[in-house]
Design an enzyme around this catalytic site. Structure first.
Site, PDB file in Angstrom:
ATOM      1  N   PHE A   1     -11.317  -1.581   1.620  1.00  0.00           N
ATOM      2  CA  PHE A   1     -11.303  -1.544   3.079  1.00  0.00           C
ATOM      3  C   PHE A   1     -11.883  -0.214   3.518  1.00  0.00           C
ATOM      4  O   PHE A   1     -11.419   0.837   3.093  1.00  0.00           O
ATOM      5  CB  PHE A   1      -9.883  -1.706   3.635  1.00  0.00           C
ATOM      6  CG  PHE A   1      -9.855  -1.753   5.142  1.00  0.00           C
ATOM      7  CD1 PHE A   1     -10.096  -2.943   5.817  1.00  0.00           C
ATOM      8  CD2 PHE A   1      -9.633  -0.607   5.887  1.00  0.00           C
ATOM      9  CE1 PHE A   1     -10.104  -2.983   7.211  1.00  0.00           C
ATOM     10  CE2 PHE A   1      -9.637  -0.634   7.279  1.00  0.00           C
ATOM     11  CZ  PHE A   1      -9.872  -1.836   7.942  1.00  0.00           C
TER      12      PHE A   1
ATOM     13  N   ASP B   1     -13.386   7.207  -0.539  1.00  0.00           N
ATOM     14  CA  ASP B   1     -12.708   6.968   0.732  1.00  0.00           C
ATOM     15  C   ASP B   1     -11.225   7.243   0.506  1.00  0.00           C
ATOM     16  O   ASP B   1     -10.507   6.423  -0.058  1.00  0.00           O
ATOM     17  CB  ASP B   1     -12.949   5.520   1.179  1.00  0.00           C
ATOM     18  CG  ASP B   1     -12.209   5.179   2.473  1.00  0.00           C
ATOM     19  OD1 ASP B   1     -11.329   5.956   2.892  1.00  0.00           O
ATOM     20  OD2 ASP B   1     -12.514   4.123   3.063  1.00  0.00           O
TER      21      ASP B   1
ATOM     22  N   LYS C   1      -6.198   8.930   8.531  1.00  0.00           N
ATOM     23  CA  LYS C   1      -4.775   8.594   8.623  1.00  0.00           C
ATOM     24  C   LYS C   1      -3.791   9.770   8.729  1.00  0.00           C
ATOM     25  O   LYS C   1      -3.440  10.160   9.825  1.00  0.00           O
ATOM     26  CB  LYS C   1      -4.414   7.631   7.491  1.00  0.00           C
ATOM     27  CG  LYS C   1      -5.036   6.243   7.741  1.00  0.00           C
ATOM     28  CD  LYS C   1      -4.453   5.165   6.869  1.00  0.00           C
ATOM     29  CE  LYS C   1      -4.766   3.776   7.388  1.00  0.00           C
ATOM     30  NZ  LYS C   1      -6.089   3.248   7.068  1.00  0.00           N
TER      31      LYS C   1
HETATM   32  C1  LIG Z   1      -7.365   2.709   7.478  1.00  0.00           C
HETATM   33  C2  LIG Z   1      -8.531   2.888   6.598  1.00  0.00           C
HETATM   34  C3  LIG Z   1      -9.830   3.040   7.119  1.00  0.00           C
HETATM   35  C4  LIG Z   1     -10.127   2.919   8.598  1.00  0.00           C
HETATM   36  O1  LIG Z   1      -9.509   3.896   9.335  1.00  0.00           O
HETATM   37  P1  LIG Z   1      -9.400   3.747  10.954  1.00  0.00           P
HETATM   38  O2  LIG Z   1      -8.812   5.061  11.368  1.00  0.00           O
HETATM   39  O3  LIG Z   1      -8.516   2.587  11.216  1.00  0.00           O
HETATM   40  O4  LIG Z   1     -10.779   3.546  11.465  1.00  0.00           O
HETATM   41  C5  LIG Z   1     -10.853   3.294   6.236  1.00  0.00           C
HETATM   42  N1  LIG Z   1     -10.633   3.381   4.904  1.00  0.00           N
HETATM   43  C6  LIG Z   1      -9.408   3.228   4.374  1.00  0.00           C
HETATM   44  C7  LIG Z   1      -9.216   3.375   2.908  1.00  0.00           C
HETATM   45  C8  LIG Z   1      -8.315   2.962   5.199  1.00  0.00           C
HETATM   46  O5  LIG Z   1      -7.095   2.792   4.671  1.00  0.00           O
END
Ligand SMILES: *Cc1c(COP(=O)(O)O)cnc(C)c1O
Length: 397
Positions: free
Chosen positions: A138, A223, A252
């Site tokens: 994600f 990420d 986050k």
């Molecule tokens: C939550 C998340 C995102 C997206 O972050 P947003 O602040 O909701 O745009 C991207 N990568 C990972 C791994 C995530 O957990």
């Protein structure tokens, strides 16, 4: 507003993207507890999806924010911003990276990282515009990051999608090697997959990916939007593996609840960006960077992240004991305080989440048969014991 008015407003005016909300009307919070307007109290094992890692209502954090509000909340990046200067120095001093760009969310941090890769190879005169990501990954909700995301349900409704993305099975080095071609510019991975159901990368996989990237002139992006900022027990998840990416993305937990994202890169990569290539109105503003700066100070204080490791080990050990005592639990997964409990096919994670909610526990049904736990780092053994006790009572009923 009365509770009934809140519900009515939502029903009439909010875009229906979250389905039915749980009847929690957050009014205030403290430690790992959220107090609802209807008088109910919840132990939060989700932290606003991995955001409130330092716990709710941290005194020092609140005081820093109030102080910053009294000074200045927003200022354009046309001018120097002291809290930003402090934060970028702290981030670089405590990581393997040299330069930072501040955004407002995880999606935007990833979007910026992807742009940096494109610019890096364009400057080198190479047509390496393709990014390979993993199944179950994600990476966000913008057009590029949703395309990078390795789950069809997030992107299918939005076709046609941007070009230059490919996904391969996670933790499978051969599949990745086979997918790499002339045009591959980046490989983007979560060291611990979050939304996919909490799947940590294997050591030899990440080490192999790093080698592959070096060999084929490919940039490696981690990420760490969810698994970074102490969640794994180290400040960054890559530190567990001893494998350094070229670019890392964060969000986050970074701002302790104030929206902020960031991507960091090594000097040689970051140098691809020239004036005018990228920018943002809000990103890195005084309030957000002061918040993140304070979060970093809290997390870097002696022994602070030890509690993540200690509680994480206790939590997963208790989950494993519960699995042994039960017929309908399959396995536990994760690192630090980023954990999952896999249920048998006949147990619905959504139903279990609902029943736990009714008992005052917030957890997340991240998949049909997977519960996800991302509790604040300040939780204690008694919180874990209570949760396990309640899960056991529910599944034995
Ligand atoms: C939550 C998340 C995102 C997206 O972050 P947003 O602040 O909701 O745009 C991207 N990568 C990972 C791994 C995530 O957990």
């Amino acid at each position: 507003m009365e509770i009934a008015e809140i519900i009515q407003s939502d029903k009439e005016h909010f875009m229906t993207v979250y389905g039915g909300r749980y009847p929690l009307y957050a009014e205030k919070a403290e430690g790992i507890k959220i107090y609802s307007k209807d008088g109910k109290v919840y132990r939060d094992f989700l932290s606003g999806i991995g955001v409130n890692s330092i716990g709710y209502s941290n005194q020092r954090f609140k005081e820093a924010l109030k102080d910053q509000i009294d000074k200045i909340i927003h200022c354009s990046n046309f001018y120097y911003i002291e809290p930003q200067a402090e934060l970028q120095k702290k981030l670089c001093d405590n990581s393997a990276f040299d330069r930072v760009f501040f955004a407002n969310s995880g999606s935007e941090a990833n979007e910026g990282a992807l742009k940096l890769v494109r610019k890096y190879f364009r400057k080198k005169g190479k047509k390496k515009y393709e990014t390979i990501t993993a199944d179950r990954s994600f990476h966000g909700r913008t057009m590029s990051t949703v395309t990078a995301t390795g789950q069809d349900k997030y992107k299918k409704p939005f076709a046609p999608l941007p070009v230059g993305f490919k996904t391969v099975p996670f933790n499978d080095l051969e599949a990745l090697k086979n997918a790499v071609g002339e045009k591959t510019g980046a490989i983007m991975l979560e060291p611990i997959q979050g939304e996919g159901g909490i799947y940590p990368a294997k050591q030899e996989y990440l080490a192999g990916v790093r080698e592959l990237c070096d060999e084929k002139d490919i940039l490696l992006i981690f990420d760490e939007v969810q698994c970074g900022m102490g969640r794994s027990g180290e400040l960054f998840a890559y530190q567990h593996y001893g494998v350094e990416p070229d670019i890392i993305t964060l969000a986050k937990a970074l701002g302790g609840g104030v929206p902020i994202g960031a991507f960091l890169a090594k000097e040689e990569v970051a140098a691809a960006f020239e004036p005018g290539d990228h920018g943002t109105t809000f990103g890195g503003n005084p309030l957000a960077t002061r918040a993140a700066s304070e979060v970093l100070d809290i997390m870097l204080a002696d022994g602070y992240l030890d509690n993540v490791k200690k509680m994480g080990e206790y939590f997963i050990a208790e989950l494993d004991k519960l699995i042994e005592r039960s017929d309908n639990l399959v396995e536990s997964r994760g690192m630090g305080l980023m954990l999952a409990l896999e249920l048998a096919e006949d147990l619905s994670a959504k139903e279990l989440t609902q029943l736990l909610f009714e008992r005052g526990f917030l957890v997340n049904a991240v998949k049909d048969h997977t519960l996800r736990f991302l509790p604040p780092f300040v939780l204690g053994k008694e919180d874990i014991d209570l949760l396990i006790e309640n899960i056991e009572e529910i599944i034995n009923f």
